[in-house]
Design an enzyme around this catalytic site. Structure first.
Site, mmCIF file in Angstrom:
data_model
loop_
_atom_site.group_PDB
_atom_site.id
_atom_site.type_symbol
_atom_site.label_atom_id
_atom_site.label_comp_id
_atom_site.label_asym_id
_atom_site.label_seq_id
_atom_site.Cartn_x
_atom_site.Cartn_y
_atom_site.Cartn_z
ATOM 1 N N ARG A 269 44.029 -32.741 -73.793
ATOM 2 C CA ARG A 269 42.901 -32.556 -74.659
ATOM 3 C C ARG A 269 42.503 -34.001 -75.461
ATOM 4 O O ARG A 269 43.158 -34.257 -76.302
ATOM 5 C CB ARG A 269 42.768 -31.315 -75.445
ATOM 6 C CG ARG A 269 41.854 -31.060 -76.359
ATOM 7 C CD ARG A 269 41.819 -29.860 -77.087
ATOM 8 N NE ARG A 269 42.593 -30.612 -78.711
ATOM 9 C CZ ARG A 269 42.911 -30.093 -79.499
ATOM 10 N NH1 ARG A 269 43.151 -28.748 -79.430
ATOM 11 N NH2 ARG A 269 43.290 -30.490 -80.771
ATOM 12 N N HIS A 273 40.075 -29.830 -81.325
ATOM 13 C CA HIS A 273 39.800 -28.780 -80.592
ATOM 14 C C HIS A 273 38.311 -28.662 -80.653
ATOM 15 O O HIS A 273 37.926 -27.944 -79.569
ATOM 16 C CB HIS A 273 40.501 -27.622 -81.503
ATOM 17 C CG HIS A 273 39.977 -26.210 -81.431
ATOM 18 N ND1 HIS A 273 39.967 -25.494 -80.185
ATOM 19 C CD2 HIS A 273 38.979 -25.614 -82.307
ATOM 20 C CE1 HIS A 273 39.384 -24.451 -80.535
ATOM 21 N NE2 HIS A 273 38.571 -24.178 -81.492
ATOM 22 N N TYR A 282 47.496 -33.072 -87.302
ATOM 23 C CA TYR A 282 48.744 -32.452 -86.493
ATOM 24 C C TYR A 282 49.039 -33.047 -85.440
ATOM 25 O O TYR A 282 50.079 -32.798 -84.550
ATOM 26 C CB TYR A 282 48.183 -30.985 -86.182
ATOM 27 C CG TYR A 282 47.105 -30.731 -85.358
ATOM 28 C CD1 TYR A 282 47.036 -31.017 -84.000
ATOM 29 C CD2 TYR A 282 45.812 -30.601 -86.189
ATOM 30 C CE1 TYR A 282 45.912 -30.964 -83.346
ATOM 31 C CE2 TYR A 282 44.578 -30.282 -85.416
ATOM 32 C CZ TYR A 282 44.763 -30.567 -84.039
ATOM 33 O OH TYR A 282 43.571 -30.304 -82.966
#
Lengths: 369, 324
Positions: A269, A273, A282
């Site tokens: 990815r 998100h 993170y």
């Protein structure tokens, strides 16, 4: 058909890969695909990437409220789309599948209409962006509740079996979905009922910020299929040809009455998100930079170059053509205007009951005053 | 005209609809060989085969969720949840998928399906076999909710629910399955969803109830008649959408409303009906509408009978209304 000669190995310890990082075909069989189809894969992956970039611009310019970036998933999504019989089989997608629904043929105007939540959205602006659906193409409408589309995919597949329609239900989800009860309930029932379904995990190893290590203690996702009595394929989802061939085998297996499969397509990815997420909290920039080196488009470009099917001029012309189509569709969608506000009261039921008539009247009066 | 129990009426309705339309199918735990734990589906698998009367894995999420997909793909599934209390593992499917599919797809997809479930207390079933969760369903846009109290209604409304184009939650008070018997036409008939039944016409007070407590409500009405009063009794039958017109017409006539339900009181169907009557008929009321309901506690086994509305509590509330 290649898949008649080739059987992929379920539960492999290494991901199934047909094209390596340098673009070399490394499979023990000939791909046998016509040049036009090989180039079409590239075109659709590029279109998915450019769509993603366009969506990022829309969020940055405040024209939409939300996006779920799909960059890094292009090879997996294009592989899935081309393995399906378009408009015949059903797709139960999740919210990161904009590249997949585009490759499946959902018109760009509808995709932008859904992103803008305006009258160009066939779903009348009811859901947040990244929640497409198309009855015409048998693309089930995306639901935000994670994994909740998995039991319905099983039900649709059971219906396909009972009615002998020759269709297959393909259901996609992220790795986070595999922790939900609905995932286990739906997949178990599909296996028990030998439903013509293929369950596909686009595993980018993050559920928002939560790493796969917090999602499962399994060696990988594919291995979970063992517990349900179906094959589980562990696949390099950055390899469009591996994604395509494995999906094709699983779909045709389901179509032949041999029951469901689980396919894990390991992807990256590249974005956060969603537009509401800051992934620098993170994951390190180094990790992301390393992943970007494994861009599925670049790998496939190298493969096509070696096949004599790619050159810079062709790619530039393609990029220009897709960009123009994207811009034209966006402009058309932007002009669609807002949905009729009174449509808010439609489609709750097949016909409006009295209480919705009352509430609709109240809003109609407010709008007139 | 045959005489039937409520469970026989349900079985007959399912049989007739499966015979009429080959898209109609049943799925759930134990619905096949066993015929359902209450025998609602007895004999149907033998008649229609295991594909159309499908024993499923023990998973409410799988049962309701699969029904959504079956319905969206063109079948007419009737899902059985063994007890209403067990619906909660399937709630995501009922609320996020079944209820919202038509709306969130802009009318592109829909889920014409029925979810049947035994509901309510009175059979010493304990906490997780006695609850009345209809308010949860009624609060969820997109679901229609029926709670039956007679064999005749059960047949006519279940057949209507199966032919309805929306997801319908069909609740069957388990204590009435074999407790009530009546003549039910053997022919094909449908009752309208959303239409209440006036069980007794009267002028002094309106008693509104549905499902299991219709038994106590009618008993209380009989005692009131014996005492020289003239109560009107309404059975809602459908709690979403409920029949406001019939209730308002009755309360406009009597000036008094007593709403009786065995579900917990707070945020309930009873609250909705009494609030609506207060809003719309305030100046015609002779007393504030009252509720007799179950309590805002989990369902207690030892107090099985006391938890549900008793005739004593109904009569006491009626007295308050009449003496106001």
């Amino acid at each position: 058909m290649v898949q008649e000669k080739v059987r992929f190995q379920p539960f492999s310890s290494e991901p199934i890969r047909l094209v390596d990082e340098q673009g070399h075909w490394v499979a023990p069989f000939e791909h046998g695909l016509p040049p036009e189809l090989l180039q079409r894969f590239y075109r659709d992956m590029l279109a998915a990437r450019l769509l993603d970039e366009k969506l990022v611009i829309l969020i940055r310019t405040g024209k939409t409220s939300f996006i779920a970036p799909h960059a890094g998933h292009e090879a997996a999504q294009v592989g899935i789309a081309h393995a399906l019989r378009k408009g015949h089989d059903w797709l139960f997608p999740y919210y990161r599948d904009m590249g997949l629904v585009l490759a499946l043929g959902v018109p760009l105007v509808e995709i932008f209409g859904q992103t803008l939540g305006n009258a160009a959205d066939p779903a009348k602006g009811r859901q947040m962006p990244s929640h497409p659906g198309s009855k015409a193409l048998n693309v089930f409408t995306v639901c935000s509740a994670i994994a909740s589309h998995i039991p319905p995919a099983t039900g649709a597949a059971l219906s396909m079996k009972l009615r002998r329609t020759g269709q297959v239900a393909v259901c996609t989800f992220g790795d986070g979905a595999t922790s939900e009860g609905d995932w286990h309930a739906g997949i178990n029932f599909a296996a028990v009922g030998r439903a013509p379904a293929v369950f596909v995990c686009e595993n980018n190893r993050y559920a928002i910020s939560v790493n796969i290590s917090k999602q499962t203690a399994s060696e990988n996702i594919a291995i979970k299929a063992q517990a349900y009595g179906m094959p589980g394929y562990y696949v390099d989802g950055l390899d469009v040809l591996a994604s395509y061939f494995v999906m094709q085998e699983a779909i045709e297996r389901a179509r032949a009455g041999q029951g469901p499969s689980l396919v894990e397509l390991v992807v990256h990815r590249f974005g956060a998100h969603s537009s509401a997420d800051d992934d620098s909290r993170y994951r390190s920039r180094e990790e992301l930079a390393a992943e970007r080196q494994q861009d599925p488009l670049l790998r496939y470009q190298r493969f096509l170059e070696q096949q004599g099917l790619w050159d810079a001029q062709w790619a530039n012309e393609l990029r220009l053509e897709i960009s123009k189509a994207l811009e034209a569709a966006l402009q058309e969608a932007l002009q669609a205007g807002e949905p009729d506000p009174l449509e808010m009261f439609d489609d709750v039921y097949a016909a409006r009951p009295w209480h919705l008539e009352e509430q609709r009247r109240l809003v109609a009066e407010e709008l007139q005053s | 005209m045959p005489t039937m129990t409520l469970i026989q009426a349900i079985n007959t309705a399912l049989d007739e609809e499966m015979k009429r339309d080959e898209r109609v199918m049943l799925l759930g735990e134990d619905v096949g060989k066993r015929g359902g734990v209450f025998l609602a589906t007895e004999g149907l698998q033998q008649k229609y085969g295991p594909d159309r009367v499908m024993d499923t894995p023990l998973s409410e999420a799988a049962i309701i969720g699969a029904a959504v997909g079956l319905a969206a793909h063109g079948m007419r599934p009737v899902a059985e949840i063994q007890f209403a209390d067990y619906v909660f593992p399937g709630i995501d499917q009922l609320f996020s998928q079944a209820a919202k599919l038509r709306y969130r797809s802009g009318g592109q997809f829909s889920a014409p399906m029925v979810v049947r479930m035994p509901t309510g207390g009175g059979v010493k079933g304990g906490h997780h076999h006695s609850q009345s969760p209809e308010a949860h369903f009624a609060h969820t846009a997109g679901l229609k909710v029926i709670v039956v109290s007679t064999p005749y209604d059960a047949k006519g409304l279940l057949k209507a629910a199966i032919r309805n184009d929306d997801p319908v939650v069909f609740m069957e008070p388990k204590r009435l399955y074999r407790a009530v018997k009546e003549e039910v036409p053997a022919d094909d008939f449908l009752l309208p969803i959303g239409k209440a039944a006036v069980r007794r016409e009267g002028r002094d007070i309106t008693l509104v109830s549905y499902g299991g407590p219709m038994v106590e409500t009618l008993k209380a009405a009989e005692e009131m008649v014996a005492a020289g009063l003239d109560p009107e009794v309404i059975d809602l039958r459908t709690v979403m959408p409920w029949d406001k017109e019939t209730v308002l017409a009755s309360v406009a006539k009597t000036g008094r409303l007593l709403m009786i339900s065995e579900a917990p009181r707070t945020a309930s169907i009873a609250s909705e009906v009494t609030a609506t009557v207060s809003e719309e008929l305030f100046d015609q009321l002779l007393a504030p509408p009252l509720r007799v309901t179950g309590f805002d506690t989990p369902y207690p086994l030892a107090q099985d009978k006391l938890y549900m509305p008793t005739v004593t509590r109904i009569l006491a509330a009626a007295k308050r209304l009449l003496d106001y």
